[in-house]
Design an enzyme around this catalytic site. Structure first.
Site, PDB file in Angstrom:
ATOM      1  N   LYS A 194      42.745  42.353  40.765  1.00  0.00           N
ATOM      2  CA  LYS A 194      41.647  43.222  40.307  1.00  0.00           C
ATOM      3  C   LYS A 194      42.099  44.063  39.114  1.00  0.00           C
ATOM      4  O   LYS A 194      41.439  44.097  38.069  1.00  0.00           O
ATOM      5  CB  LYS A 194      41.211  44.121  41.475  1.00  0.00           C
ATOM      6  CG  LYS A 194      40.172  45.143  41.107  1.00  0.00           C
ATOM      7  CD  LYS A 194      39.876  46.060  42.275  1.00  0.00           C
ATOM      8  CE  LYS A 194      39.783  47.487  41.784  1.00  0.00           C
ATOM      9  NZ  LYS A 194      39.476  48.442  42.838  1.00  0.00           N
TER      10      LYS A 194
ATOM     11  N   ASP B  62      36.148  43.127  42.493  1.00  0.00           N
ATOM     12  CA  ASP B  62      36.473  44.184  43.462  1.00  0.00           C
ATOM     13  C   ASP B  62      35.573  43.983  44.683  1.00  0.00           C
ATOM     14  O   ASP B  62      34.890  42.972  44.809  1.00  0.00           O
ATOM     15  CB  ASP B  62      36.293  45.566  42.826  1.00  0.00           C
ATOM     16  CG  ASP B  62      34.836  45.860  42.543  1.00  0.00           C
ATOM     17  OD1 ASP B  62      33.989  44.962  42.720  1.00  0.00           O
ATOM     18  OD2 ASP B  62      34.532  47.001  42.162  1.00  0.00           O
TER      19      ASP B  62
END
Ligand code: SF4
Length: 227
Positions: free
Chosen positions: A135, A153
């Site tokens: 991420k 995410d």
């Protein structure tokens, strides 16, 4: 709140729906306050540090702490000059602040030793840094360098699965599936758009499907209660 155990017609989102869906996401975005890191920062080092601070921490707290830290230390050398205990105090109350303080110092040292104090612009080198997962690495590559990547995410993972665009169990698998399914022009914007969508409409526990403009395209997979 409505109990919503069954759907009479199952509609999985199709690639051909994406232009309209992204138009809706883009139009709605301007209505909401955007406190995401991607909207505030464009410098790769600040994104890298900000993203590490943000893990398991609310956006509003991350923003305050990041601004405080950058008012004291703006470069890898300045971060490395702060003793670990002191750095932990500075970044409190972000989650896991002691571990993050350790990682920040190690990252600063690696950037100085291997990259002349600069942040590398590719996923592989970013993923070697302590505490940096896909991420964070994707956010640095996309927002910091404007290069191709997909930052998945918890919001992106949840929403594209509810849509029925992908069918995956983890954010890593979602990224892999999106890299195949999603046209590249949506790769960079998808994170910011779906974080805002997830904070305002497609809420984690009880999504607001009754007012959602994307509902005609959405499978609503896994949604048991809605409002
Ligand atoms: S709010 Fe409901 S209809 Fe809208 S995207 Fe989320 S699950 Fe789909």
């Amino acid at each position: 709140m409505i109990d919503y155990p069954l759907q009479s017609i199952i509609i999985a989102m199709d690639k051909k729906d994406l232009p309209q869906v992204f138009r809706i996401l883009q139009e709605m975005k301007s209505q909401w306050q955007d406190e995401t890191l991607a909207s505030r920062e464009k410098d790769p080092f600040r994104i890298l540090i900000g993203c590490i601070l943000s893990l398991r921490t609310k956006d509003s707290i991350t923003k305050k702490v990041a601004n405080h830290l950058f008012s004291i230390a703006k470069t890898p050398a300045e971060i490395l000059a702060i003793p670990q205990e002191k750095l932990a105090e500075i970044i409190y109350p972000v989650g896991f602040y002691r571990q993050k303080a350790k990682n920040l110092r190690e990252i600063a040292q690696i950037l100085l030793e291997r990259y002349q104090g600069k942040v590398p612009d590719n996923l592989e080198q970013l993923l070697e840094l302590p505490g940096v997962g896909r991420k964070t690495a994707n956010l640095v590559v996309t927002v910091g360098f404007g290069k191709a990547g997909i930052c998945v995410d918890t919001h992106v993972h949840r929403i594209v699965n509810r849509w029925g665009l992908v069918n995956t169990k983890t954010p890593e698998k979602t990224e892999e599936a999106l890299r195949k399914e999603l046209p590249q022009k949506y790769w960079i914007p998808i994170n910011n758009l779906l974080v805002l969508w997830g904070q305002n409409i497609c809420l984690p526990r009880v999504p607001r499907c009754s007012i959602c403009q994307i509902q005609p395209f959405c499978e609503q997979k896994g949604v048991e209660k809605l409002q």
